[in-house]
Design a protein around this motif. Structure first.
Motif, PDB file in Angstrom:
ATOM      1  N   PRO A 125       0.792  -1.222   0.000  1.00 55.73           N
ATOM      2  CA  PRO A 125       0.000   0.000   0.000  1.00 55.73           C
ATOM      3  C   PRO A 125       0.822   1.269   0.000  1.00 55.73           C
ATOM      4  O   PRO A 125       0.291   2.349  -0.208  1.00 55.73           O
ATOM      5  N   GLY A 126       2.094   1.173   0.211  1.00 53.74           N
ATOM      6  CA  GLY A 126       2.905   2.369   0.216  1.00 53.74           C
ATOM      7  C   GLY A 126       2.768   3.115   1.533  1.00 53.74           C
ATOM      8  O   GLY A 126       2.081   2.703   2.461  1.00 53.74           O
ATOM      9  N   THR A 127       3.444   4.246   1.593  1.00 53.56           N
ATOM     10  CA  THR A 127       3.418   5.078   2.787  1.00 53.56           C
ATOM     11  C   THR A 127       2.492   6.252   2.538  1.00 53.56           C
ATOM     12  O   THR A 127       2.692   7.032   1.608  1.00 53.56           O
ATOM     13  N   GLY A 145      12.105   3.178 -10.293  1.00 56.72           N
ATOM     14  CA  GLY A 145      10.839   2.492 -10.091  1.00 56.72           C
ATOM     15  C   GLY A 145      10.052   2.954  -8.881  1.00 56.72           C
ATOM     16  O   GLY A 145       9.026   2.351  -8.551  1.00 56.72           O
ATOM     17  N   ASN A 146      10.500   4.000  -8.197  1.00 60.44           N
ATOM     18  CA  ASN A 146       9.697   4.519  -7.095  1.00 60.44           C
ATOM     19  C   ASN A 146       8.546   5.352  -7.653  1.00 60.44           C
ATOM     20  O   ASN A 146       8.521   5.699  -8.841  1.00 60.44           O
ATOM     21  N   GLY A 168      10.370  -0.978  -6.855  1.00 58.27           N
ATOM     22  CA  GLY A 168      10.017  -2.384  -6.990  1.00 58.27           C
ATOM     23  C   GLY A 168       8.697  -2.792  -6.395  1.00 58.27           C
ATOM     24  O   GLY A 168       8.261  -3.927  -6.594  1.00 58.27           O
ATOM     25  N   THR A 169       8.008  -1.907  -5.670  1.00 60.01           N
ATOM     26  CA  THR A 169       6.759  -2.319  -5.014  1.00 60.01           C
ATOM     27  C   THR A 169       5.549  -2.171  -5.919  1.00 60.01           C
ATOM     28  O   THR A 169       4.516  -2.790  -5.671  1.00 60.01           O
ATOM     29  N   ASP A 227      12.186  -6.232 -12.255  1.00 58.65           N
ATOM     30  CA  ASP A 227      12.457  -6.704 -13.619  1.00 58.65           C
ATOM     31  C   ASP A 227      11.674  -5.898 -14.651  1.00 58.65           C
ATOM     32  O   ASP A 227      12.201  -5.527 -15.700  1.00 58.65           O
ATOM     33  N   THR A 228      10.407  -5.634 -14.342  1.00 62.65           N
ATOM     34  CA  THR A 228       9.588  -4.848 -15.258  1.00 62.65           C
ATOM     35  C   THR A 228      10.129  -3.431 -15.383  1.00 62.65           C
ATOM     36  O   THR A 228      10.228  -2.868 -16.483  1.00 62.65           O
ATOM     37  N   THR A 229      10.496  -2.832 -14.265  1.00 60.10           N
ATOM     38  CA  THR A 229      11.051  -1.480 -14.292  1.00 60.10           C
ATOM     39  C   THR A 229      12.318  -1.429 -15.134  1.00 60.10           C
ATOM     40  O   THR A 229      12.517  -0.502 -15.931  1.00 60.10           O
TER      41      THR A 229
END
Length: 233
Positions: free
Chosen positions: A16-18, A180-181, A32-33, A38-40
């Motif tokens: 859910p993130g911060t 990727g963030n 990566g979340t 790999d996709t990034t």
């Protein structure tokens, strides 16, 4: 030949993130979340910089900017340019434009669930690129940046500053591009934000996937936006 439409593979819902309430509701996802490392990496390696078009607005209006951009999905329809891209782009765009992603973000941001029209774009701020402080139009529900900037250095600029008012001297927080963030934030009359200029000495452009989530229009072409409900309720 055009790539066949790719259905996004099933994977666990991202963390859910911060969540943050100040200066306005926003959610931060670590590298990566959201898409996976790999996709990034594949998106970064196949970023179609040659297809992006430069847009300038230097004087007048509520914001000024210089940025390169390309729309990949709008009004429920993939852009023709997707046919020329690596299949990973089909997968990612389909996932981000799907109602499930938009509704998940609405819940995280404390916004009421309602139909959305999600636009997916690529943005690239090259050396000297910027976007001045502004808020978005009332028909928008939220914006989300997913950064494709491995090895980004803070002194290269390009951060996304969030402010309390149009005249506040300093941002409450500055979100730095990364590998990727992601940052998503709710639109409001006070959701002041800007992209700081990319330093002329930066060794790479500031690249991102950008989502504009608009409240979907009704049959009479008016925007259906329940945004008057209090955020975080």
């Amino acid at each position: 030949m055009p790539h066949p439409t790719t259905t996004a593979p099933a994977r666990p819902r991202p963390e859910p993130g911060t969540r943050h309430a100040h200066p306005f509701p926003h959610v931060v996802f670590g590298p990566g979340t959201l898409l996976g490392a790999d996709t990034t990496a594949r998106l970064t390696a196949t970023f179609p910089a040659h297809l992006l078009r430069t847009a300038h607005h230097r004087d007048g209006g509520d914001k000024t900017y210089t940025v390169n951009a390309l729309t990949l999905h709008r009004h429920g329809t993939p852009a023709p340019e997707l046919n020329d891209l690596d299949p990973v782009w089909h997968t990612v765009v389909a996932r981000l434009a799907a109602p499930e992603h938009g509704h998940h973000m609405l819940r995280l941001l404390g916004l009421p669930t309602a139909p959305l029209d999600i636009e997916v774009r690529l943005t690239e701020y090259r050396r000297g690129g910027w976007m001045s402080r502004h808020t978005d139009r009332p028909d928008k529900a939220f914006s989300q940046n997913i950064y494709l900037c491995p090895g980004w250095q803070r002194h290269w600029g390009g951060g996304l500053g969030l402010y309390t008012t149009s005249s506040a001297p300093d941002p409450v927080t500055t979100f730095q591009p990364g590998d990727g963030n992601s940052l998503a934030f709710a639109r409001s009359e006070n959701s002041w934000h800007e992209v700081f200029p990319v330093d002329p000495r930066a060794r790479a452009p500031r690249r991102a996937l950008l989502l504009h989530a608009h409240w979907a229009r009704t049959e009479d072409h008016t925007a259906h936006h329940p945004a008057e409900a209090p955020c975080g309720s």
